[in-house]
Scaffold this active site. Structure first.
Site: not given
Length: 483
Positions: A13, A39, A115-116, A256
């Site tokens: 995210c 996201g 996030n994660g 990426y």
């Protein structure tokens, strides 16, 4: 291992928080637009008003689809705000999981963005529910707040530290209270978090520096592994919440996920990708090729590096429809395949009769690569030599990226020659692990140059906790199947 699936919510995210700015919610909106690549399922903004109360707006869809009315920002007035864009790789796709999560306590409101992925989230949730905790989402993001509320420490920051020391995995958190904006990074620094400053004593904290650039903030520093940041009326305070820390930044951030204009721990993402492409050209040349074509958009930097090192033209023979989202982070395989068909077209006049080197950042499932090779051939390419600017993805990620099952990882079940045949290429080569580490070029004395390389070699920087039994059983099954 083909049938293994570790069914817990993974979340890659984007987060941004603003402190002490009259247009805090608008700045968060602009920052979320810059983080949209992290996201596309949903987004939310929570604002702290002048009365110390919090209000939020959350929704499913893109940031621009959710926040498109002036009165929304009138409603979200305040000098502090917190925002989140969500991409979930599993679990329920509903408004209940869209963050920031807003909590109303007797002592005051609090918001949380995460996030994660927590590798012990399932066990912690089970234990907390036994103690009476009520969860409103299927995400593991709520766990931290419940741990804070259950802590026996007296002071709030000590409660936060206590909670952070109980969770394991890859994570960054931003908490918003009526007193402070608080950020934290896991002890390995898997996920990026950067702190910046605006004019007149205003501060920002975001997942990537590109969000700070978007709002005109100066990047001050990256949050270090195991570090806790408190931004309040006194400015910025930095402290570690654990002594057990060792850098292992997710290599996929450089490969990426992150935008090429972002800088993570002093390494520009575009530069890292370009250097990896150059190293790939040295390791895996393609004699007789006419030109290089990068797969837009995340592979363009690597293609540039490959072309320069190989002394080949770098042609824009693939054109992307910029209004189609990233196929790798679509929630389902069906949507990913549809996205591949919609987002790319080939330039026939360039490709007819040519031998081309197609540079891509990674091969995950093989779906996209097969389609693009076919697209190039249909447009007249005589030969298609595929070069991948990272090593083969062979192992699951448990820290928040959508490679949590090896059932879909083509390199986990096939060697390079077999993958080459499956995607229909004339030749295929991957960047070596050493080439990736040197290409990114983090100056760290930690293992693997400060990168997490577990997706390529299975060497995980943490225990696997909730995932361990199923993962090792899957390894045994794979060994029996493939010998």
């Amino acid at each position: 291992m083909d049938e293994a699936h570790y069914d817990l919510p993974h979340e890659e995210c984007g987060l941004i928080g603003i402190w002490n700015h009259s247009q805090a919610s608008r700045l968060v909106f602009y920052g979320l637009m810059a983080l949209q690549h992290r996201g596309q399922e949903g987004a939310g903004i929570t604002a702290l008003d002048s009365q110390g109360q919090m209000k939020d707006i959350r929704g499913l869809g893109l940031v621009s689809e959710i926040f498109k009315a002036k009165d929304q920002f009138d409603y979200l007035q305040g000098r502090a705000a917190l925002g989140h864009v969500r991409y979930a790789t599993s679990g329920e796709h509903s408004l209940h999981n869209i963050q920031p999560f807003l909590f109303h306590f007797e002592a005051g409101d609090m918001a949380l963005a995460h996030n994660g992925n927590l590798v012990n989230g399932r066990a912690l949730r089970r234990d907390l529910e036994k103690k009476g905790a009520i969860f409103r989402s299927t995400s593991d993001s709520e766990v931290l707040m419940h741990l804070i509320r259950h802590s026996q420490e007296d002071k709030f920051l000590d409660q936060v530290k206590d909670a952070l020391n109980q969770i394991k995995g890859g994570f960054t958190y931003i908490l918003l209270t009526d007193q402070a904006l608080i950020g934290a990074c896991d002890p390995n620094g898997f996920r990026p978090l950067v702190v910046g400053q605006l004019a007149n004593g205003s501060y920002a904290m975001a997942s990537e520096s590109c969000a700070l650039d978007q709002i005109g903030a100066e990047a001050l520093f990256d949050v270090q592994p195991g570090e806790l940041i408190v931004i309040d009326s006194q400015g910025i305070q930095r402290q570690y919440y654990t002594a057990d820390r060792q850098q292992a930044i997710c290599s996929m951030e450089y490969i990426y996920f992150a935008r090429p204009d972002s800088t993570i721990h002093d390494i520009n993402v575009h530069t890292a990708r370009k250097q990896c492409g150059a190293r790939l050209a040295q390791e895996a040349p393609a004699p007789g090729a006419d030109f290089v074509v990068g797969v837009p958009n995340s592979s363009l930097s690597a293609a540039s590096g490959y072309a320069e090192a190989a002394q080949l033209p770098n042609e824009m023979a693939l054109v992307k429809n910029q209004y189609v989202g990233r196929t790798f982070i679509q929630p389902s395989q069906e949507e990913r395949e549809r996205g591949v068909r919609m987002k790319l077209s080939a330039v026939r006049k360039l490709l007819e009769g040519k031998r081309v080197v197609m540079v891509d950042d990674s091969i995950v499932r093989g779906t996209t690569s097969k389609r693009i090779v076919s697209l190039l051939r249909e447009a007249g390419a005589k030969e298609v030599h595929v070069r991948i600017a990272c090593p083969p993805l062979k192992y699951p990620c448990f820290y928040g990226i959508d490679i949590s099952t090896t059932r879909e990882l083509i390199a986990a079940n096939h060697d390079v020659d077999e993958i080459c045949d499956l995607i229909g290429a004339d030749s295929l080569a991957f960047l070596s692990e050493e080439g990736l580490m040197e290409g990114i070029g983090l100056e760290s004395h930690a293992p693997y140059g400060g990168l997490c390389m577990a997706y390529f070699n299975g060497d995980y920087p943490t225990g696997l906790y909730d995932y361990a039994e199923e993962y090792y059983r899957a390894l045994e099954e794979r060994e029996e199947k493939h010998g």
